[in-house]
Design an enzyme around this catalytic site. Structure first.
Site, PDB file in Angstrom:
ATOM      1  N   GLU A  47      -5.260  -6.790   0.427  1.00  0.00           N
ATOM      2  CA  GLU A  47      -4.187  -6.117   1.167  1.00  0.00           C
ATOM      3  C   GLU A  47      -4.127  -6.722   2.577  1.00  0.00           C
ATOM      4  O   GLU A  47      -5.162  -7.099   3.147  1.00  0.00           O
ATOM      5  CB  GLU A  47      -4.528  -4.626   1.266  1.00  0.00           C
ATOM      6  CG  GLU A  47      -3.694  -3.807   2.233  1.00  0.00           C
ATOM      7  CD  GLU A  47      -4.287  -2.410   2.500  1.00  0.00           C
ATOM      8  OE1 GLU A  47      -5.529  -2.277   2.502  1.00  0.00           O
ATOM      9  OE2 GLU A  47      -3.494  -1.470   2.687  1.00  0.00           O
ATOM     10  N   ASN A 110       3.926  -1.801   3.772  1.00  0.00           N
ATOM     11  CA  ASN A 110       2.668  -2.445   3.398  1.00  0.00           C
ATOM     12  C   ASN A 110       2.925  -3.006   1.999  1.00  0.00           C
ATOM     13  O   ASN A 110       2.999  -2.240   1.036  1.00  0.00           O
ATOM     14  CB  ASN A 110       1.530  -1.404   3.407  1.00  0.00           C
ATOM     15  CG  ASN A 110       0.173  -2.039   3.245  1.00  0.00           C
ATOM     16  OD1 ASN A 110       0.075  -3.173   2.760  1.00  0.00           O
ATOM     17  ND2 ASN A 110      -0.872  -1.336   3.638  1.00  0.00           N
ATOM     18  N   LYS A 127       3.603  -0.320  -0.893  1.00  0.00           N
ATOM     19  CA  LYS A 127       2.563   0.694  -1.019  1.00  0.00           C
ATOM     20  C   LYS A 127       3.155   2.109  -0.967  1.00  0.00           C
ATOM     21  O   LYS A 127       3.884   2.466  -0.030  1.00  0.00           O
ATOM     22  CB  LYS A 127       1.538   0.517   0.099  1.00  0.00           C
ATOM     23  CG  LYS A 127       0.314   1.415   0.001  1.00  0.00           C
ATOM     24  CD  LYS A 127      -0.687   1.013   1.082  1.00  0.00           C
ATOM     25  CE  LYS A 127      -1.986   1.806   1.006  1.00  0.00           C
ATOM     26  NZ  LYS A 127      -2.952   1.328   2.051  1.00  0.00           N
ATOM     27  N   GLU A 146      -1.644   4.064   9.133  1.00  0.00           N
ATOM     28  CA  GLU A 146      -0.673   3.558   8.146  1.00  0.00           C
ATOM     29  C   GLU A 146       0.562   4.449   8.064  1.00  0.00           C
ATOM     30  O   GLU A 146       1.664   3.943   7.826  1.00  0.00           O
ATOM     31  CB  GLU A 146      -1.331   3.423   6.775  1.00  0.00           C
ATOM     32  CG  GLU A 146      -2.374   2.308   6.730  1.00  0.00           C
ATOM     33  CD  GLU A 146      -2.746   1.933   5.325  1.00  0.00           C
ATOM     34  OE1 GLU A 146      -3.935   2.049   4.984  1.00  0.00           O
ATOM     35  OE2 GLU A 146      -1.866   1.522   4.557  1.00  0.00           O
ATOM     36  N   CYS A 171      -4.624  -0.710  -2.159  1.00  0.00           N
ATOM     37  CA  CYS A 171      -5.663   0.069  -1.521  1.00  0.00           C
ATOM     38  C   CYS A 171      -5.726   1.554  -1.886  1.00  0.00           C
ATOM     39  O   CYS A 171      -6.175   1.892  -2.970  1.00  0.00           O
ATOM     40  CB  CYS A 171      -5.595  -0.117  -0.004  1.00  0.00           C
ATOM     41  SG  CYS A 171      -7.171   0.188   0.736  1.00  0.00           S
ATOM     42  N   ASN A 196      -8.355  -2.818   1.942  1.00  0.00           N
ATOM     43  CA  ASN A 196      -9.155  -2.843   3.170  1.00  0.00           C
ATOM     44  C   ASN A 196      -9.722  -1.429   3.292  1.00  0.00           C
ATOM     45  O   ASN A 196      -8.974  -0.507   3.631  1.00  0.00           O
ATOM     46  CB  ASN A 196      -8.294  -3.096   4.411  1.00  0.00           C
ATOM     47  CG  ASN A 196      -7.861  -4.535   4.603  1.00  0.00           C
ATOM     48  OD1 ASN A 196      -8.192  -5.149   5.604  1.00  0.00           O
ATOM     49  ND2 ASN A 196      -7.115  -5.085   3.667  1.00  0.00           N
TER      50      ASN A 196
END
Ligand code: ING
Length: 326
Positions: A47, A110, A127, A146, A171, A196
């Site tokens: 990621e 993302n 994401k 995020e 993730c 991550n």
């Protein structure tokens, strides 16, 4: 009958804040070259694989924040990786921060893509499950912004690639059973996941010792319960002072781990993956067309959780008039 895809984990160690995209693309290219030399068809990167994990900081300056995103993919600094992919005939998955202008509005996602052996993008994913928080929370040893820096994706598409059905997640998505099942009901045969993951989770430090266990648990469960391969690839090691787990691994449809990394740096681990190993699970235990009962599953979509309906309204109190399946 066998449909083999030779897969390489392209695990990355830390990416320093000052590391340039050119320096990172050099690291990615070295791993891609080695994977090709070892006969791989596909290499899976983490990621946000082009920069340091910037959601760990509260960034107020928009220009500073925007520097962590890609406005084009491939762009001038990533074209070399696509050229190498085409030259060698090896595909790849890579995660990155996407800055898109849609209907005149700037959107930030993302994002991950699958690139085929001809260096062409065959699929894109944004994401869905954004962890962390939106506001600056100075009490934390490090931020996890995020929810501030990205909009959530709204779909788990499955693509034809490398002779089978491929899907993607990023993730935190790997922790949610819906991620795998949304692709499972589309017949997915391999799900690629970059991550991550800090060892320390400030809201729940008591979970820290279990971070590698939880990493494997969710991907092994997701693989077995959907009869699919799962490839999980870390950006690992101490990155700008934050220790991130490794644990990169390739999980067979049986749920067994067939390859894994043992360091927290740039590392390759390989597996010869037969996509037809999915069949015995998809045709028996997890034959969804035969065994699933969607009529019994209404709450999963109707509700966000115990307190909220999907539209954000409160879950109605139980009573004679309430359909408690909402
Ligand atoms: N990172 C973490 C992940 O889901 C996290 C966030 C860490 C959640 C620890 C729970 C516990 O792996 C990203 N980038 O989603």
């Amino acid at each position: 009958m066998s449909r083999f895809v030779n897969v390489a984990i392209g695990q990355l160690g830390p990416i320093a804040k000052q590391e340039t995209r050119a320096q990172v693309v050099h690291r990615l290219s070295a791993l891609m070259l080695q994977a090709h030399q070892m006969g791989c068809d596909l290499i899976v990167f983490p990621e946000l694989a082009l920069t340091t994990f910037f959601p760990r900081w509260y960034i107020e300056d928009v220009a500073e924040l925007n520097a962590y995103y890609e406005r084009a993919m491939p762009g001038p600094e990533t074209q070399g990786l696509f050229d190498l992919s085409r030259k060698l005939g090896i595909g790849f998955y890579i995660g990155y921060g996407e800055l898109a202008v849609e209907e005149g509005r700037t959107r930030r996602y993302n994002t991950s893509i699958i690139v085929d052996k001809g260096g062409q993008i065959v699929g894109k994913y944004r994401k869905v499950h954004l962890p962390g928080h939106e506001a600056h929370e100075p009490w934390r040893a490090f931020q996890h912004l995020e929810k501030r820096y990205f909009e959530a994706g709204k779909d788990f598409p499955v693509f034809e690639a490398f002779g089978g059905k491929f899907g993607m997640a990023i993730c935190n998505d790997r922790r949610w059973t819906e991620t795998y099942r949304e692709m499972g009901v589309q017949g997915v045969e391999m799900i690629l996941i970059g991550y991550n993951t800090p060892v320390h989770n400030p809201p729940a430090p008591e979970h820290d010792d279990l971070s590698l266990f939880h990493n494997q648990l969710v991907m092994q469960a997701g693989a077995y319960q959907n009869g699919t391969w799962v490839v999980g690839v870390a950006k690992a090691g101490i990155e700008e002072g934050v220790d991130q787990i490794g644990g990169s691994c390739i999980v067979a449809p049986s749920g067994e781990i067939v390859a894994s990394c043992t360091t927290k740096g740039d590392e390759l681990a390989l597996a010869r993956c037969d996509l037809d190993l999915c069949n015995s699970f998809k045709e028996t235990t997890f034959n969804f067309d035969l065994h699933r009962q969607p009529d019994a599953y209404s709450r999963i979509v109707a509700r966000k959780g115990p307190g909220l309906m999907a539209d954000g309204s409160p879950v109605p109190p139980p009573g004679p008039k309430t359909d408690d399946r909402a």
